[in-house]
Design an enzyme around this catalytic site. Sequence first.
Site, mmCIF file in Angstrom:
data_model
loop_
_atom_site.group_PDB
_atom_site.id
_atom_site.type_symbol
_atom_site.label_atom_id
_atom_site.label_comp_id
_atom_site.label_asym_id
_atom_site.label_seq_id
_atom_site.Cartn_x
_atom_site.Cartn_y
_atom_site.Cartn_z
ATOM 1 N N VAL A 1 21.126 -20.602 -12.698
ATOM 2 C CA VAL A 1 21.733 -21.917 -12.501
ATOM 3 C C VAL A 1 21.018 -22.980 -13.321
ATOM 4 O O VAL A 1 21.644 -23.881 -13.884
ATOM 5 C CB VAL A 1 21.704 -22.297 -11.001
ATOM 6 C CG1 VAL A 1 22.357 -23.654 -10.770
ATOM 7 C CG2 VAL A 1 22.395 -21.232 -10.166
ATOM 8 N N GLU A 2 19.678 -22.868 -13.413
ATOM 9 C CA GLU A 2 18.886 -23.895 -14.072
ATOM 10 C C GLU A 2 18.951 -23.833 -15.593
ATOM 11 O O GLU A 2 19.036 -24.864 -16.257
ATOM 12 C CB GLU A 2 17.421 -23.773 -13.618
ATOM 13 C CG GLU A 2 17.168 -24.276 -12.208
ATOM 14 C CD GLU A 2 17.298 -25.789 -12.131
ATOM 15 O OE1 GLU A 2 16.688 -26.497 -12.952
ATOM 16 O OE2 GLU A 2 18.030 -26.271 -11.251
ATOM 17 N N SER A 3 18.883 -22.624 -16.158
ATOM 18 C CA SER A 3 18.719 -22.530 -17.608
ATOM 19 C C SER A 3 19.421 -21.347 -18.252
ATOM 20 O O SER A 3 19.235 -21.115 -19.452
ATOM 21 C CB SER A 3 17.227 -22.418 -17.937
ATOM 22 O OG SER A 3 16.715 -21.163 -17.475
#
Length: 718
Positions: free
Chosen positions: A185-187
Amino acid sequence: MNSTGTRLTGARLVGGWFCVLALAMLLSARAEAAEDPMPRPPQLDRDVQFWIRVYTQIDTNAGFLHDQSNLGVVYETLHFAPDSPPSERQRLVDQARERYAAALRRIAGSGSEALSADDQRVRDLWGSEVTPTRLRAAVDDIRFQLGQSDRVRSGLIRAGAWETHIAETLANLGLPAELAVLPHVESTFNPNAYSKVGAAGLWQFMRSTGRRYMRIDGAVDDRLDPFRSTEAAAQLLAYNYRVLGTWPLAITAYNHGTAGMRRAKETLGTDDIVRIVRSYNSRTFGFASRNFYVSFLAALDIDRNPEKYFGPLQKQTEAHFQEVEVPAYVSVSSLQHALKMEPTALRALNPALLPAVWSGAQRVPKGYRLRLPAGDSKWSSQLLAQRLDPGEMFTGQRAAPHYRVQRGDTLAALATRYGVPIESLAELNHLRTSAHLRPGRVLTVPETTAITLAAAASASSVPASAPPPASIVAAATPPAPLRTSAAGSAAREPAPVAASAPAAAAVAPPSPGGAVSPEVALRESAEDAAAMEEVVVASTRPHGASALQPLSAAQAEALGPALGPAADAEQSADPFDYRVAQDDTIQVAAEETLGHYADWLGVNSARLRELNHLKVRSPVLIGRRIKLDFSRVTREVFETLRHEYHRELQAAYFAGHRIVGTEIRIARSGDSVWTLSQHRPQLPLWLLQQYNPDLDLTALRAGTQIVMPRVEEVASGG
């Protein structure tokens, strides 16, 4: 009669079995919910399904036009030509948005009139929620979401390189294995990812938050190291869970901040993620924060069943290497020669080393865990020291020959810092000794003489009566201690340190261990906060939210590597709420005094004592509520000054310290904050309060569990 009795008995038996079965199912569901650290409430399923569709059904050449409140309402899937420019894509999105806005207005005002086939389709999307009022409100909630399937697929492949280390790190801290999918989700598992607001790496840490757990300075940025940043992320997630009590809140806090989620929990009086997502209203709790947990659940489902969505995948193989602590400050060219390694191979294994190291402007710091190929040669710190020439190992980092003036700097303070007379520093820069320094001006400063370990060892043999060489003093002087007193549980009333210019930060000498100076940490912390505030402000402007919705893969990468919408709140680990309550009171925090409050309010301390019925010399206890006088400033100004003070206090501290773990201490009879501080003299009271936000530190009871963060000095060689 017997027949009737038999039928009644049979009915009772059947009814009884239904009750037993229902009870068993209920207990089973409750047990399952209790065992599952990442619950998936049915009320959020439509949201999870929306993000699964975004992540698996459409790529970055397509997107959904949808309602931002009800993710079950997807008006249309828009498709773009692969080479179409953003302007063309924006035109198509705007046209579609206007078309559906007009349709919603028509349907809302149609009454009992017959609708066209297209309008009827739009109306049916709303199901039971369809009312004229709801449809009119939906006009302003039309949002575009770019597809992500190509990025998700790439992330699933990249993840193979670090999955085992992430799993081990989480297991060693007793954390749920499901957290391992958060980098999706983040990167999208891109260790080189940077966001528009300055977050970096696999786990997308901001600098100010990352410094709590990692080294981030001019030579090293551990955020870019998938292994070190994983260990830091595990600590932050464990901290969030400890403060908030549930994993849905702890995960959302990774995006929205610990204080923000604590405020949401207290405002609604619940830790129910469904109620918070659906009902909590805050300027900073926007679309990104509301959707962070459900997008995480979508990534979790995909990560568990990648073949279901993408077919067979060949993941990257796990990286194999060995690590060795660098025995001193050493140039990368010296290390390459001693190790007989090519620069490209060494650089690929050590992504945290910044360009300044590879160019030779900075040395690899002492204590840095250098990553080497896993081969026949087994390296140790001692062996590496033997292979290096004594003249290649230094006691400190290279000092820059220039310095950018910061707020609060004076020529006298800088002369003291660099160990030269004020007249010499003034002459070097063609200034008078009384000159006022303008923030931002670049000064020429004396270069610190490079001291090798051999020279330092020789100097240590000089008799104690003989003063050491000035160059050694300048290189070895530790930073001046910051004002982080933990001498007691009472915040008293000395003359306040101005929040805009901490005294310690103005005179701290260069760190011998490579930690950033407090000035740098303060500036970068302010930049992080300003970048996030700009995102929040932009999202509240007319059509501002749509400007944050990327229309192509390039735009998505420019805004940030996150699969979902860009973050809409500062990633802060500080759980304390610095806002003023409706009754004009605040809760006293560590390191605050009546003097601070008086300064921020523009009144004198006597007025505040009178308002709170406090006698002279009476302590202002941490955790107690104090009433304030807002006759001179607004609540917003006070809150800004208060928050800036604590942000700067924390940034200055983490310029030279980092958290390496926690331990539990059980309070004994007679324990107080004072006795606790003696066990950890480097632990500031405000950090102890952050790890125990719901504990009354002024009245410790025997048997109380106290979470004690373990802190080390970065300047000690970390």
